[in-house]
Design an enzyme around this catalytic site. Structure first.
Site, short mmCIF file in Angstrom:
data_model
loop_
_atom_site.label_atom_id
_atom_site.label_comp_id
_atom_site.label_asym_id
_atom_site.label_seq_id
_atom_site.Cartn_x
_atom_site.Cartn_y
_atom_site.Cartn_z
N HIS A 164 0.83 -1.20 0.00
CA HIS A 164 0.00 0.00 0.00
C HIS A 164 0.87 1.26 0.00
CE1 HIS A 164 -3.61 -2.28 2.04
NE2 HIS A 164 -3.45 -2.59 0.76
C1 LIG Z 1 0.44 -7.34 -4.71
C2 LIG Z 1 -0.51 -6.23 -4.37
C3 LIG Z 1 -1.68 -6.50 -3.72
C4 LIG Z 1 -2.56 -5.47 -3.39
N1 LIG Z 1 -3.75 -5.79 -2.77
C5 LIG Z 1 -4.63 -4.81 -2.51
C6 LIG Z 1 -5.90 -5.12 -1.93
O1 LIG Z 1 -6.22 -6.27 -1.67
N2 LIG Z 1 -6.75 -4.09 -1.68
C7 LIG Z 1 -6.42 -2.81 -1.95
O2 LIG Z 1 -7.24 -1.91 -1.69
N3 LIG Z 1 -5.23 -2.48 -2.50
C8 LIG Z 1 -4.35 -3.45 -2.79
N4 LIG Z 1 -3.14 -3.13 -3.35
C9 LIG Z 1 -2.82 -1.70 -3.53
C10 LIG Z 1 -3.43 -1.11 -4.78
O3 LIG Z 1 -3.22 -1.96 -5.88
C11 LIG Z 1 -2.78 0.25 -5.03
O4 LIG Z 1 -2.98 1.10 -3.91
C12 LIG Z 1 -3.36 0.96 -6.25
O5 LIG Z 1 -3.25 0.16 -7.40
C13 LIG Z 1 -2.63 2.26 -6.48
O6 LIG Z 1 -3.13 2.85 -7.64
P1 LIG Z 1 -2.28 3.88 -8.47
O7 LIG Z 1 -3.16 4.35 -9.57
O8 LIG Z 1 -1.69 4.87 -7.56
O9 LIG Z 1 -1.04 3.07 -9.07
P2 LIG Z 1 -0.96 1.74 -9.94
O10 LIG Z 1 -2.19 0.92 -9.78
O11 LIG Z 1 0.35 1.13 -9.59
O12 LIG Z 1 -0.95 2.26 -11.44
C14 LIG Z 1 0.18 2.83 -12.02
C15 LIG Z 1 0.26 2.38 -13.47
O13 LIG Z 1 1.24 3.13 -14.16
C16 LIG Z 1 2.03 2.28 -14.94
N5 LIG Z 1 3.34 2.89 -15.10
C17 LIG Z 1 4.25 3.18 -14.13
N6 LIG Z 1 5.32 3.78 -14.65
C18 LIG Z 1 5.12 3.88 -15.96
C19 LIG Z 1 5.89 4.40 -17.03
N7 LIG Z 1 7.08 4.98 -16.82
N8 LIG Z 1 5.38 4.32 -18.28
C20 LIG Z 1 4.17 3.76 -18.49
N9 LIG Z 1 3.40 3.26 -17.51
C21 LIG Z 1 3.86 3.31 -16.26
C22 LIG Z 1 2.05 0.97 -14.18
O14 LIG Z 1 2.34 -0.09 -15.04
C23 LIG Z 1 0.64 0.91 -13.61
O15 LIG Z 1 -0.25 0.32 -14.51
C24 LIG Z 1 -2.25 -4.14 -3.71
C25 LIG Z 1 -1.06 -3.86 -4.40
C26 LIG Z 1 -0.20 -4.89 -4.74
C27 LIG Z 1 1.07 -4.56 -5.50
#
Ligand SMILES: Cc1cc2nc3c(=O)[nH]c(=O)nc-3n(C[C@H](O)[C@H](O)[C@H](O)COP(=O)(O)OP(=O)(O)OC[C@H]3O[C@@H](n4cnc5c(N)ncnc54)[C@H](O)[C@@H]3O)c2cc1C
Length: 356
Positions: free
Chosen positions: A274
């Site tokens: 997280h």
């Molecule tokens: C193993 C795991 C289990 C989890 N389980 C839970 C759960 O059960 N419940 C819950 O609420 N949360 C869970 N989480 C947390 C949740 O997934 C994250 O809090 C959430 O996805 C964050 O969203 P975000 O949009 O900030 O980033 P992300 O979802 O990480 O999205 C960022 C995106 O940007 C892309 N990206 C990054 N850098 C680049 C680049 N330079 N060029 C192109 N693309 C890029 C990545 O590939 C990704 O698709 C879990 C996370 C993980 C890793």
């Protein structure tokens, strides 16, 4: 429901949306203090995408600050160390990193009711696909995290500071099914005091940044986990659970005193996956704030951050839904700011995300 299915699939055929899969955004391009587009690596080739209005960075807590730093937006001294020209000295980029530190109590399960690949459960495992197909029940209907709860580590707190998650299996790693029967009660600190940091390891966009969560630097976080482990043991010893339990596999019966629990915690503390906070929202007068209350990067024109990195303080629960909410708010801000602007410019907004 995955975020891609929920938000992207219904609109993917729109003529003003182009999705680049398997594409790495390498840099945010600036002219002075204005963002004018991004440089991407797509099918092995560099391409420049121009933005007539703004770029929305949604690369997550690890990669949003990395991309900003690669583009000259970050702590000036660190950028200079990597030979990156400083476009704006933003000391908060990469700072304020938070996560929910977690440890767990694991029990063996001699009755083999838990999920594992063993000869005793072979009939159940074999029937699982059919049970799921026809009755939407059985092993395959479970994500293994079957129950959870929030609790107080000590008296006098206004709200719970610990989260427990009960897993009906011993999961050693994310890729393989467990062979041994058992279950786990995870304990996580919901509002850790400790703050970590994320830094560039190199100016190469293909090199991962260095994350230092500094877990347990603050004593409060350790004390909360000690109380949490004790509470977890108490819950697992109650009659409803005890009839499924064998021996305590971890921390193990030899770990009793607070000092022993602390050593166990320090040796076993893990991420809950997280991470948040590495581009925190805050007022302009806070030197560590990266974005304003409408998610615009301070001092830069045409750049918003819309992901978990903007949380000033980690939420007291799981981070996925709040991250989607941040995306929804960003969409509202953009729509409001766009009012009156002619629609139809296909590359007005470029979201830095590769997962379609
Ligand atoms: C193993 C795991 C289990 C989890 N389980 C839970 C759960 O059960 N419940 C819950 O609420 N949360 C869970 N989480 C947390 C949740 O997934 C994250 O809090 C959430 O996805 C964050 O969203 P975000 O949009 O900030 O980033 P992300 O979802 O990480 O999205 C960022 C995106 O940007 C892309 N990206 C990054 N850098 C680049 C680049 N330079 N060029 C192109 N693309 C890029 C990545 O590939 C990704 O698709 C879990 C996370 C993980 C890793």
């Amino acid at each position: 429901m995955s975020s891609s299915r929920a938000f992207l699939h219904p609109v993917v055929h729109r003529s003003n949306l182009q999705v680049f899969a398997d594409t790495l955004v390498e840099r945010i391009n600036l002219e002075g203090a204005r963002v004018v587009g991004v440089t991407i690596r797509h099918q092995g080739k560099k391409e420049i995408l121009t933005a007539s209005r703004e770029v929305v960075l949604a690369a997550g807590t690890v990669n949003s600050p990395q991309l900003m730093m690669l583009s000259g937006l970050g702590p000036a001294d660190m950028l200079r160390r990597h030979g990156i020209r400083v476009a704006a000295d933003l000391p908060g980029v990469g700072a304020n990193l938070q996560d929910h530190p977690t440890v767990s109590v694991a029990m063996s399960n001699p009755g083999a009711e838990s999920y594992a690949l063993s000869w005793r459960t072979a009939p159940r495992v074999a029937a699982a696909p059919l049970r799921y197909l026809f009755a939407r029940s059985g092993m395959l209907a479970s994500n293994a995290a079957e129950a959870g709860g929030f609790l107080y580590s000590r008296e006098g707190l206004a709200r719970p500071d610990l989260q427990m998650t009960f897993m009906v299996g011993l999961k050693d790693n994310p890729r393989t099914l467990p062979r041994r029967h058992g279950f786990v009660l995870h304990v996580a600190v919901l509002r850790p005091v400790t703050r970590g940091r994320l830094e560039l390891a190199s100016a190469d966009p293909g090199t991962r940044p260095v994350m230092n969560p500094r877990f347990l630097e603050d004593r409060t976080d350790v004390d909360a986990l000690i109380a949490g482990l004790k509470a977890a043991r108490r819950i697992l010893a109650m009659p409803a659970m005890a009839r499924y339990s064998g021996s305590e596999l971890s921390p193990g019966p030899g770990v009793k005193s607070d000092a022993e629990l602390e050593s166990f915690i320090r040796a076993n503390v893990a991420t809950t996956y997280h991470p948040v906070g590495s581009c925190k929202m805050g007022p302009r007068h806070d030197p560590m704030a990266v974005v304003d209350s409408r998610l615009r990067v301070h001092g830069i024109v045409g750049l918003r951050v819309a992901d978990a990195s903007i949380m000033p303080n980690i939420i007291g629960g799981n981070t996925s839904a709040p991250s989607m909410m941040i995306g929804e708010r960003a969409a509202e801000f953009i729509a409001q700011d766009c009012k009156g602007i002619t629609a139809g410019a296909s590359r007005n907004f470029i979201a830095a995300t590769a997962h379609a």
